[in-house]
Design a protein around this motif. Sequence first.
Motif, PDB file in Angstrom:
ATOM      1  N   ASP A  76       0.936  -1.131  -0.041  1.00 57.93           N
ATOM      2  CA  ASP A  76      -0.074  -0.029  -0.046  1.00 57.93           C
ATOM      3  C   ASP A  76       1.026   1.196   0.064  1.00 57.93           C
ATOM      4  O   ASP A  76       0.234   2.322  -0.644  1.00 57.93           O
ATOM      5  N   ARG A 131       5.011   0.898  -9.280  1.00 57.94           N
ATOM      6  CA  ARG A 131       4.049   1.295 -10.161  1.00 57.94           C
ATOM      7  C   ARG A 131       3.537   0.074 -10.849  1.00 57.94           C
ATOM      8  O   ARG A 131       2.164  -0.262 -10.927  1.00 57.94           O
ATOM      9  N   ASN A 134       1.639  -2.149  -8.139  1.00 56.25           N
ATOM     10  CA  ASN A 134       0.371  -1.384  -7.479  1.00 56.25           C
ATOM     11  C   ASN A 134       0.580   0.017  -7.821  1.00 56.25           C
ATOM     12  O   ASN A 134       1.190   0.776  -7.186  1.00 56.25           O
ATOM     13  N   ASP A 136      -1.605   2.079  -7.800  1.00 54.15           N
ATOM     14  CA  ASP A 136      -2.095   2.879  -6.304  1.00 54.15           C
ATOM     15  C   ASP A 136      -1.272   3.257  -5.183  1.00 54.15           C
ATOM     16  O   ASP A 136      -1.664   3.903  -4.222  1.00 54.15           O
ATOM     17  N   TRP A 138       1.602   4.610  -2.534  1.00 54.75           N
ATOM     18  CA  TRP A 138       2.063   5.667  -2.177  1.00 54.75           C
ATOM     19  C   TRP A 138       3.525   5.391  -2.040  1.00 54.75           C
ATOM     20  O   TRP A 138       4.047   4.493  -1.315  1.00 54.75           O
ATOM     21  N   ARG A 159       3.099   8.621  -7.559  1.00 59.43           N
ATOM     22  CA  ARG A 159       2.378   9.075  -6.540  1.00 59.43           C
ATOM     23  C   ARG A 159       3.442   8.971  -5.332  1.00 59.43           C
ATOM     24  O   ARG A 159       3.791   7.946  -4.646  1.00 59.43           O
ATOM     25  N   LYS A 347      -5.657  11.874  -1.378  1.00 58.39           N
ATOM     26  CA  LYS A 347      -5.301  12.286  -2.695  1.00 58.39           C
ATOM     27  C   LYS A 347      -3.909  12.847  -2.714  1.00 58.39           C
ATOM     28  O   LYS A 347      -3.458  13.426  -3.921  1.00 58.39           O
TER      29      LYS A 347
END
Length: 421
Positions: A76, A131, A134, A136, A138, A159, A347
């Motif tokens: 994550d 990337r 995952n 998404d 961070w 991100r 975000k």
Amino acid sequence: MKLTVVGGGSTYTPELIDGFARLRDTLPVEELVLVDPAADRLELVGGLARRIFARQGHGGRVVTTSDLDAAVDGADAVLLQLRVGGQAARQQDETWPLECGCVGQETTGAGGLAKALRTVPVVLDVAERVRRANPDAWIIDFTNPVGIVTRALLQAGHRAVGLCNVAIGLQRKFAALLGVAPADVHLDHVGLNHLTWETAVRLGGPEGEDVLPRLLAGHGDAVAADVRLPRPLLDRLGVVPSYYLRYYYAHDEVVDELRTKPSRAAEVAEMERQLLEMYGDPALDEKPELLARRGGAYYSEAAVDLAAALLGGSGSPYQVVNTRNRGTLPFLPDDAVVEVPAAVGAKGASPLPVAPVDPLYAGLMAHVTAYEDLALDAALRGGRERVFRALLAHPLVGQYAYAEQLTDRLIAHNREHLAWA
């Protein structure tokens, strides 16, 4: 929740582990993966990490591996704390610039450029793997030079948020001097990574009373000693510069000092030797006191807070981070990376409004931003001329004769890490 630490074999890591264990309600980590190519160090650090979790009753699983792709698969968030070339490269970064009469330091000046050139390509490779595993996830970058590395990550579309412990360290020290809880202290912290000033110290939140004049009047000597600058200078400026400003405000004095004492790299290397010996003790189940001297104080608390906020947890909504300028400082490009208070959430990080900046500080920020532009170009595309241009642009170098000599030394000492050299 799965978190991965790239550079997990660092002697810093138990500081991070301690924070994960203490603050598990803020950041409920179920699987923590430590990845590092140095298997011997990794096993020592990983063993201590498991014992710290066990002592503090943390139910999360600690995994160690040298397989980066497996480590980031399904993560994550990924924390980057790597050092390309290790302490040996740092020793060089702190030594050869002194031969030309320039500051030898691992994150700024010629040594900082060398670190950026070694580091940016490696970090971008890691980020691409994250990337793919995952998109998404961070990326939290604690790898120096944080401003340049974070800018490289953002420019490549990752991100990412950069993190430094200077602000949280000053917040904790100011809170202790004022006799209040750290959560009650909000800093008007402005600048670039390792080039920042505290222009106000507010109680109760971003709009609270500014007690910086009171802090300097009552505790100016302690603050000055902490940032290693003269008390009269702080009184004249009415702000608190970070201790990295000493390299700019007292350059020649620092060069003389660095020439007459062992390098910080040598001190850290000896500390690391002692720490790794301690980590191998199966009875040790807490971070040793010596770790506080290694550096990175409060890194764990800042990292937990940032990761929790980014992952939709209970992290503080306002934190000092490194992120895109986006008009926050109007005298810098929008894509520059600045270090300012920001609203942090799922975000990402959005800088809070900043009061107009005194030209005394704005000018130096703009100068260093231009250098960082050229440094990133040199890190991405290589070439002797790009290295020379970056050094010529740096305010700690500036003269063409120095830039020429430093370019040759940088390339000679870093050839094994530079694909183009």
